[in-house]
Structures are given as structure tokens and as C-alpha cells.
Design a protein around this motif. Structure first.
Motif, PDB file in Angstrom:
ATOM      1  N   GLN A 191      82.786  25.000  25.921  1.00 22.22           N
ATOM      2  CA  GLN A 191      81.712  25.499  26.637  1.00 22.22           C
ATOM      3  C   GLN A 191      81.354  24.814  27.942  1.00 22.22           C
ATOM      4  O   GLN A 191      81.328  23.664  28.399  1.00 22.22           O
ATOM      5  N   LYS A 204      78.436  29.420  30.632  1.00 21.80           N
ATOM      6  CA  LYS A 204      79.715  30.657  29.643  1.00 21.80           C
ATOM      7  C   LYS A 204      79.465  30.072  28.235  1.00 21.80           C
ATOM      8  O   LYS A 204      78.966  28.884  27.908  1.00 21.80           O
ATOM      9  N   GLU A 205      80.204  31.406  27.628  1.00 25.22           N
ATOM     10  CA  GLU A 205      79.846  31.735  26.390  1.00 25.22           C
ATOM     11  C   GLU A 205      80.891  30.452  25.173  1.00 25.22           C
ATOM     12  O   GLU A 205      81.730  30.056  25.974  1.00 25.22           O
ATOM     13  N   ARG A 206      80.289  29.400  24.691  1.00 25.20           N
ATOM     14  CA  ARG A 206      81.045  28.635  23.758  1.00 25.20           C
ATOM     15  C   ARG A 206      82.460  29.530  23.433  1.00 25.20           C
ATOM     16  O   ARG A 206      82.886  31.461  22.627  1.00 25.20           O
ATOM     17  N   GLU A 207      84.010  28.949  23.869  1.00 27.11           N
ATOM     18  CA  GLU A 207      84.563  29.485  23.773  1.00 27.11           C
ATOM     19  C   GLU A 207      86.103  29.339  22.423  1.00 27.11           C
ATOM     20  O   GLU A 207      86.142  27.430  22.905  1.00 27.11           O
ATOM     21  N   ALA A 266      84.942  21.439  30.884  1.00 29.45           N
ATOM     22  CA  ALA A 266      83.980  21.756  29.589  1.00 29.45           C
ATOM     23  C   ALA A 266      83.681  21.065  29.030  1.00 29.45           C
ATOM     24  O   ALA A 266      84.133  20.146  29.568  1.00 29.45           O
TER      25      ALA A 266
END
Length: 124
Positions: A39, A43-46, A92
């Protein structure tokens, strides 16, 4: 229940490498599918990568394919994420997660247990 602890994050220049570790306590890691997620700020967790219980099935996000390698050492109760050719966009917080289900999942909501995360910063 399993407790997960990530380690190995840090600051690295673009093109460099890091190896993240996900160590477990409480229960043996071999009973879980393990995923790595990340993350970035805002931003969103990916999804990054996932490995089946035996290690026989492995999946990667397209953005890391060919650069990252996930592996597991069940006797050591540890899963690794080797990250090569790092890019600034890889910056991240990286999390490992355990899924007690039978299949490998790319969705964070299907993972039951999470570590606290480790920061990876790639400078340009």
C-alpha cells in the motif's frame, strides 16, 4: 491463530534489491496460503504475489512479474519476497497475509491474518 511479522524493508536505490521475510508464530505457516500486498500513500492496498501451501502454485501481479520472487520455507515457518530491479513506484508498505482457505486468492479481504507491514522506499 497465527501471528505474522514482516522484516527486511528499507531504503534502496532504483535498480537495487531487497528480500522481505514473513515469519510466523502461533501456528505452522504451512497450513496457510500466503500473500504479499502493498500500500502506497494515498492508494489502495494491492496484490503483489501469493504462494500456495505447498509452494506449487505461485501468482504475481503484472507490475512485479519477472522482478519479484515469492518462496516459502515451511520448516523455517517463513515466506520470502525477493525483490529485484526495484523501481520508485515499488515504494510502499509491504504486508504479508495468511489465508486459511484452500485456494490462492488475489483479494485482500479473503486473507484472515496480517502482519504489521514493513516500509520499502526506492529512491530514483
Amino acid at each position: 491463530q497465527v501471528q505474522l511479522v514482516e522484516s527486511g524493508g528499507g531504503l534502496v536505490q532504483a535498480g537495487g534489491s531487497l528480500r522481505l521475510s514473513c515469519s510466523a508464530s502461533g501456528r505452522t505457516l504451512s497450513t496457510y496460503v500466503i500473500g504479499w500486498f502493498r500500500q502506497a500513500p494515498g492508494k489502495e492496498r494491492e496484490f503483489v504475489a501469493a504462494i500456495s501451501r505447498s509452494g506449487g502454485n505461485i501468482y504475481y501481479a503484472d507490475s512485479v512479474k519477472g522482478r519479484f520472487t515469492i518462496s516459502r520455507d515451511n520448516p523455517k515457518n517463513t515466506v520470502y519476497l525477493q525483490m529485484n530491479s526495484l523501481k520508485p513506484e515499488d515504494t510502499a508498505v509491504y504486508y504479508c497475509a495468511a489465508n486459511s482457505g484452500s485456494g490462492v486468492s488475489f483479494s485482500s479481504w479473503e486473507y484472515d491474518y496480517w502482519g504489521q507491514g514493513t516500509q520499502v522506499t526506492v529512491s530514483s
